[in-house]
Design a protein around this motif. Sequence first.
Motif, PDB file in Angstrom:
ATOM      1  N   GLY A   1      -7.592  15.175  12.003  1.00 39.23           N
ATOM      2  CA  GLY A   1      -6.521  15.315  12.024  1.00 39.23           C
ATOM      3  C   GLY A   1      -5.629  13.807  11.948  1.00 39.23           C
ATOM      4  O   GLY A   1      -4.461  13.478  11.696  1.00 39.23           O
TER       5      GLY A   1
ATOM      6  N   SER B   1      -8.502  21.831   8.918  1.00 36.40           N
ATOM      7  CA  SER B   1      -7.441  20.977   8.306  1.00 36.40           C
ATOM      8  C   SER B   1      -7.075  21.341   6.718  1.00 36.40           C
ATOM      9  O   SER B   1      -7.923  22.076   6.365  1.00 36.40           O
ATOM     10  CB  SER B   1      -7.886  19.572   8.378  1.00 36.40           C
TER      11      SER B   1
ATOM     12  N   SER C   1       3.270  10.500  13.081  1.00 36.60           N
ATOM     13  CA  SER C   1       2.200  11.436  13.175  1.00 36.60           C
ATOM     14  C   SER C   1       2.858  12.350  14.486  1.00 36.60           C
ATOM     15  O   SER C   1       3.468  12.004  15.495  1.00 36.60           O
ATOM     16  CB  SER C   1       1.065  11.009  14.017  1.00 36.60           C
TER      17      SER C   1
ATOM     18  N   LEU D   1      -1.168  22.035  16.485  1.00 45.01           N
ATOM     19  CA  LEU D   1      -1.435  21.560  15.236  1.00 45.01           C
ATOM     20  C   LEU D   1      -1.097  20.092  15.302  1.00 45.01           C
ATOM     21  O   LEU D   1      -0.119  19.530  15.840  1.00 45.01           O
ATOM     22  CB  LEU D   1      -0.840  22.025  14.282  1.00 45.01           C
TER      23      LEU D   1
ATOM     24  N   PHE E   1      -0.187  16.539  12.631  1.00 47.84           N
ATOM     25  CA  PHE E   1       0.090  16.437  11.419  1.00 47.84           C
ATOM     26  C   PHE E   1       0.356  14.674  11.174  1.00 47.84           C
ATOM     27  O   PHE E   1       0.774  14.181  11.998  1.00 47.84           O
ATOM     28  CB  PHE E   1       1.703  16.717  11.054  1.00 47.84           C
TER      29      PHE E   1
ATOM     30  N   VAL F   1      -3.049  18.154   8.095  1.00 44.33           N
ATOM     31  CA  VAL F   1      -2.376  18.871   9.038  1.00 44.33           C
ATOM     32  C   VAL F   1      -3.903  19.717   9.713  1.00 44.33           C
ATOM     33  O   VAL F   1      -4.810  20.064   9.026  1.00 44.33           O
ATOM     34  CB  VAL F   1      -1.791  20.486   8.733  1.00 44.33           C
TER      35      VAL F   1
ATOM     36  N   THR G   1      -2.440  27.687   9.594  1.00 44.94           N
ATOM     37  CA  THR G   1      -2.093  26.242   9.441  1.00 44.94           C
ATOM     38  C   THR G   1      -1.069  25.856   8.573  1.00 44.94           C
ATOM     39  O   THR G   1       0.072  25.100   8.449  1.00 44.94           O
ATOM     40  CB  THR G   1      -3.527  25.254   8.998  1.00 44.94           C
TER      41      THR G   1
ATOM     42  N   THR H   1       2.962  24.880   8.759  1.00 47.48           N
ATOM     43  CA  THR H   1       3.276  23.559   8.141  1.00 47.48           C
ATOM     44  C   THR H   1       4.801  23.704   7.266  1.00 47.48           C
ATOM     45  O   THR H   1       5.899  22.794   7.514  1.00 47.48           O
ATOM     46  CB  THR H   1       2.430  22.997   7.167  1.00 47.48           C
TER      47      THR H   1
END
Length: 417
Positions: free
Chosen positions: A44, A277, A292, A300, A302, A311, A332, A336
């Motif tokens: 991450g 990821s 971030s 999750l 980012f 992600v 995921t 996003t």
Amino acid sequence: MKVLVLGAGVVGITTAFELARDGHDVTVIDRCEGPGLETSFANGGQLSWDHGAPLAGPGVMQKAIKWLGKRDAPLLFRLRLDPAMWAWTLNFIANCAEPVYWHNAELILRLALFARERLHDILKTEAIAFDHRRGGILGLYQDARELDRDVDAIRSWRELGGSRTALDHKGCIELEPSLAYSTFSIAGGIHTPLDESGDCYAFTRHLAARAETLGVTFHWNTTVKGLKREGERITHALTDRGEEDADTFILALGSYSPQVMKGLDLKLPIYPAKGYSLTVPVLDDAMAPQLSITSNTHKLVFSRIGNSLRVAGMLELNGYDTELVEARARITLDSTMKLFPRACEPDHAKYWTGLRPLTPDSLPIVGHAKQPNLLLNTGHGMLGWTLAAGTARIVADLVRGHAPEVDISGLGWERFA
Ligand SMILES: Cc1cc2nc3c(=O)[nH]c(=O)nc-3n(C[C@H](O)[C@H](O)[C@H](O)COP(=O)(O)OP(=O)(O)OC[C@H]3O[C@@H](n4cnc5c(N)ncnc54)[C@H](O)[C@@H]3O)c2cc1C
């Protein structure tokens, strides 16, 4: 002194670098063809100096039970006939009690703040390009009750030395304007301004190159099968290419560390926790986060990695299975696209899975093993990128017989004995 570092993930490489800086004759062994190609590859990216917290805590088991069998569960226990998994789970449950959670949180914070100092110290002398970003991590909440609970806990975090700030919906958007386009309702957030992010793989690769210029030798495509003991000392690492001797051995094999310890009368409670990821190119910079982010609702994280968005999330306890299940990976991407609509090019998403080397209390295992010339630097779980520079320095100090600069009580294997 001749030191053999087993494992070339971010933990092994930072350790080899620190040992080389101290003037030792260092060799690194790894089964891959280069550094950082397993769990340190596409994580991450968060350097959670202040934002890290133990996984085991009040309410976690209730959530895990609620999620059992659900395809989109962020935390999944796939119960197997595996005594190591059951023993690990019982220990994990014991760590969920509130006082134990806060004890573990304090140790993580202390270690992470030390790691921050150490990483910055490395960056003073080494010009390493790893898409490093400062500005903190913003933790987002959809659920107002969850937000209120974590805002109430801010005082406890501050007492431990953290610096968290609560933000309402408007405050979150002021801090991270791309959230204005989100199709999720955002109740508010918690900002940890000390935090940073960066590409763990790029850092590992570049630091390995720097270590090489300091004289570190690498043996790639070499699998460690075990360790040979004579009396109270380790004499050799046994590999598929023969035996390698050294004065001191460092175990940094991530999730695979317990396998190599077989026969040494020390069971390390490290269980592989699979995560996913995706890395996706950014289409529109204004729609993509600059900071971030952690979504506490989706579990999750980012992080910007150059012109891409990384992600990461999901935690599955299912043995050493690294299969990339398309349906899980898509969750995921879907989240996003809802949180940062039109920010990315979904058709170009690259997926990945990795195994976090997780201990029941979320703390790494650092220090001497039963044999005085074997040092453990493993079990970093969800925070290996964050903690690596700190535990590397601790281990290097122990190798040269110095007391580490940070209190390491509570980090040794003895806590599980
Ligand atoms: C989805 C996901 C997201 C994450 N996000 C973050 C984050 O945002 N921030 C953070 O701080 N951490 C994060 N982490 C955790 C972090 O990535 C790990 O803690 C860290 O990479 C562990 O590093 P390591 O060096 O111990 O293990 P690894 O990187 O796995 O290195 C171990 C090395 O040992 C080698 N090896 C293993 N067995 C053998 C053997 N028998 N012989 C020879 N070589 C062997 C492997 O090839 C590998 O190179 C995340 C992890 C995942 C999975």
